[in-house]
Write a protein that holds these residues in place. Sequence first.
Motif, PDB file in Angstrom:
ATOM      1  N   THR A 189      63.035 -31.736 -37.243  1.00  0.00           N
ATOM      2  CA  THR A 189      61.960 -30.921 -36.659  1.00  0.00           C
ATOM      3  C   THR A 189      61.399 -31.565 -35.390  1.00  0.00           C
ATOM      4  O   THR A 189      60.443 -31.049 -34.811  1.00  0.00           O
ATOM      5  CB  THR A 189      60.830 -30.725 -37.677  1.00  0.00           C
ATOM      6  N   GLN A 190      61.976 -32.688 -34.987  1.00  0.00           N
ATOM      7  CA  GLN A 190      61.651 -33.418 -33.760  1.00  0.00           C
ATOM      8  C   GLN A 190      60.225 -33.972 -33.745  1.00  0.00           C
ATOM      9  O   GLN A 190      59.667 -34.229 -32.685  1.00  0.00           O
ATOM     10  CB  GLN A 190      61.938 -32.561 -32.529  1.00  0.00           C
ATOM     11  N   ARG A 191      59.666 -34.186 -34.934  1.00  0.00           N
ATOM     12  CA  ARG A 191      58.433 -34.981 -34.992  1.00  0.00           C
ATOM     13  C   ARG A 191      58.768 -36.441 -34.751  1.00  0.00           C
ATOM     14  O   ARG A 191      57.922 -37.243 -34.358  1.00  0.00           O
ATOM     15  CB  ARG A 191      57.748 -34.802 -36.348  1.00  0.00           C
ATOM     16  N   LEU A 192      60.015 -36.783 -34.999  1.00  0.00           N
ATOM     17  CA  LEU A 192      60.575 -38.088 -34.631  1.00  0.00           C
ATOM     18  C   LEU A 192      61.669 -37.853 -33.601  1.00  0.00           C
ATOM     19  O   LEU A 192      62.337 -36.817 -33.621  1.00  0.00           O
ATOM     20  CB  LEU A 192      61.192 -38.776 -35.852  1.00  0.00           C
ATOM     21  N   GLN A 193      61.839 -38.838 -32.718  1.00  0.00           N
ATOM     22  CA  GLN A 193      62.969 -38.764 -31.791  1.00  0.00           C
ATOM     23  C   GLN A 193      64.193 -39.509 -32.325  1.00  0.00           C
ATOM     24  O   GLN A 193      65.320 -39.275 -31.892  1.00  0.00           O
ATOM     25  CB  GLN A 193      62.585 -39.352 -30.426  1.00  0.00           C
ATOM     26  N   ALA A 194      63.935 -40.426 -33.243  1.00  0.00           N
ATOM     27  CA  ALA A 194      65.033 -41.185 -33.845  1.00  0.00           C
ATOM     28  C   ALA A 194      64.552 -41.722 -35.187  1.00  0.00           C
ATOM     29  O   ALA A 194      63.373 -41.633 -35.526  1.00  0.00           O
ATOM     30  CB  ALA A 194      65.466 -42.334 -32.934  1.00  0.00           C
ATOM     31  N   ALA A 195      65.490 -42.255 -35.957  1.00  0.00           N
ATOM     32  CA  ALA A 195      65.164 -42.827 -37.261  1.00  0.00           C
ATOM     33  C   ALA A 195      66.086 -44.009 -37.513  1.00  0.00           C
ATOM     34  O   ALA A 195      66.985 -44.302 -36.723  1.00  0.00           O
ATOM     35  CB  ALA A 195      65.305 -41.780 -38.358  1.00  0.00           C
ATOM     36  N   VAL A 196      65.816 -44.701 -38.618  1.00  0.00           N
ATOM     37  CA  VAL A 196      66.631 -45.859 -38.995  1.00  0.00           C
ATOM     38  C   VAL A 196      67.148 -45.641 -40.413  1.00  0.00           C
ATOM     39  O   VAL A 196      66.423 -45.177 -41.288  1.00  0.00           O
ATOM     40  CB  VAL A 196      65.814 -47.162 -38.909  1.00  0.00           C
ATOM     41  N   GLN A 197      68.416 -45.983 -40.603  1.00  0.00           N
ATOM     42  CA  GLN A 197      69.061 -45.867 -41.905  1.00  0.00           C
ATOM     43  C   GLN A 197      70.017 -47.040 -42.051  1.00  0.00           C
ATOM     44  O   GLN A 197      70.424 -47.644 -41.059  1.00  0.00           O
ATOM     45  CB  GLN A 197      69.820 -44.544 -41.991  1.00  0.00           C
ATOM     46  N   GLY A 198      70.371 -47.392 -43.277  1.00  0.00           N
ATOM     47  CA  GLY A 198      71.369 -48.433 -43.474  1.00  0.00           C
ATOM     48  C   GLY A 198      72.707 -48.027 -42.891  1.00  0.00           C
ATOM     49  O   GLY A 198      73.157 -46.892 -43.057  1.00  0.00           O
ATOM     50  N   SER A 199      73.345 -48.958 -42.197  1.00  0.00           N
ATOM     51  CA  SER A 199      74.612 -48.639 -41.528  1.00  0.00           C
ATOM     52  C   SER A 199      75.683 -48.183 -42.506  1.00  0.00           C
ATOM     53  O   SER A 199      76.579 -47.419 -42.146  1.00  0.00           O
ATOM     54  CB  SER A 199      75.113 -49.873 -40.762  1.00  0.00           C
ATOM     55  N   GLU A 200      75.567 -48.618 -43.770  1.00  0.00           N
ATOM     56  CA  GLU A 200      76.596 -48.265 -44.745  1.00  0.00           C
ATOM     57  C   GLU A 200      76.548 -46.792 -45.146  1.00  0.00           C
ATOM     58  O   GLU A 200      77.526 -46.268 -45.698  1.00  0.00           O
ATOM     59  CB  GLU A 200      76.475 -49.152 -45.997  1.00  0.00           C
TER      60      GLU A 200
END
Length: 278
Positions: A189-200
């Motif tokens: 919904t573009q309230r964030l421009q990016a996020a972080v997740q585990g690379s796996e």
Amino acid sequence: MTLTSRSLLAALAFCLPAAVSAQELPARIKTAGKIIVATQPNYPPIIFKDPATNTLTGLDIEIGEAIGKELGVAIEWQETAFAQMLPSLQTGRVDMVMAGMSDKPARRETADFIDYFSSGAQFYTIAALASGLKTMEDLCGKTVGASRSTSWPAEMEAWSKENCVAKGKPALTIVGTEGSIDARTQLKTQRLQAAVQGSEVMPYFLKLEPNTYVPIGAPFTDVRAGIPFVKTPEGNQLRDAVKGALDRLKAKGSYDAIFVKYGLSSSALPKITVNEGK
């Protein structure tokens, strides 16, 4: 030696590994015949629910069940909020945790960790925003989210200070989300421009939702995911039993085969270790 004697010895030899494994366990767990394991099925392909059957599945489930089989006991999975996992371990509601939890020095103040796979924090965005976020430095000044129950927000802040603020660029605006699913929802919904997740887990999301997510740069941390155990004599005994089971699964090739099955060969460790996370 008679045929009957040879048969008896063969039968004893066949049963011996299971008997020895069972003897490694604390008396309470041997009597109960089960290990209670906290988990949270919101972390595919590590742990999630099969949409067709609503049953727990994933790498953790298969490794956990293999540990139970190796030790001769059942695994009882208990769905637990991530923030309550270590407290549940301390109060004895669960015996161990399998949820891809990062082995961090601060967490080792109250728990010991068997490190069983490698991970790394990975920035990503959605395809609609990818043209403006081609490099990690493009994230400076942007709003970036990650589950507040993980170590990622603190790692994002450290990365921002070193790669944005120290270079005269605006810092990341870091948003703690309710979990990874919430982070993806806010990103869409573009309230964030990016996020972080585990690379796996990124390959899984890319396959699950084609043309939706775009990784940004390389993982910016090197993390060991671990199985925590309470620091008590009983907890130490269980830790050592589970470590022995994982060592045997590694030696037999069963451990690596599970990682291959889920497309996570690069996350498998060459050796099972204890308390070696940074």
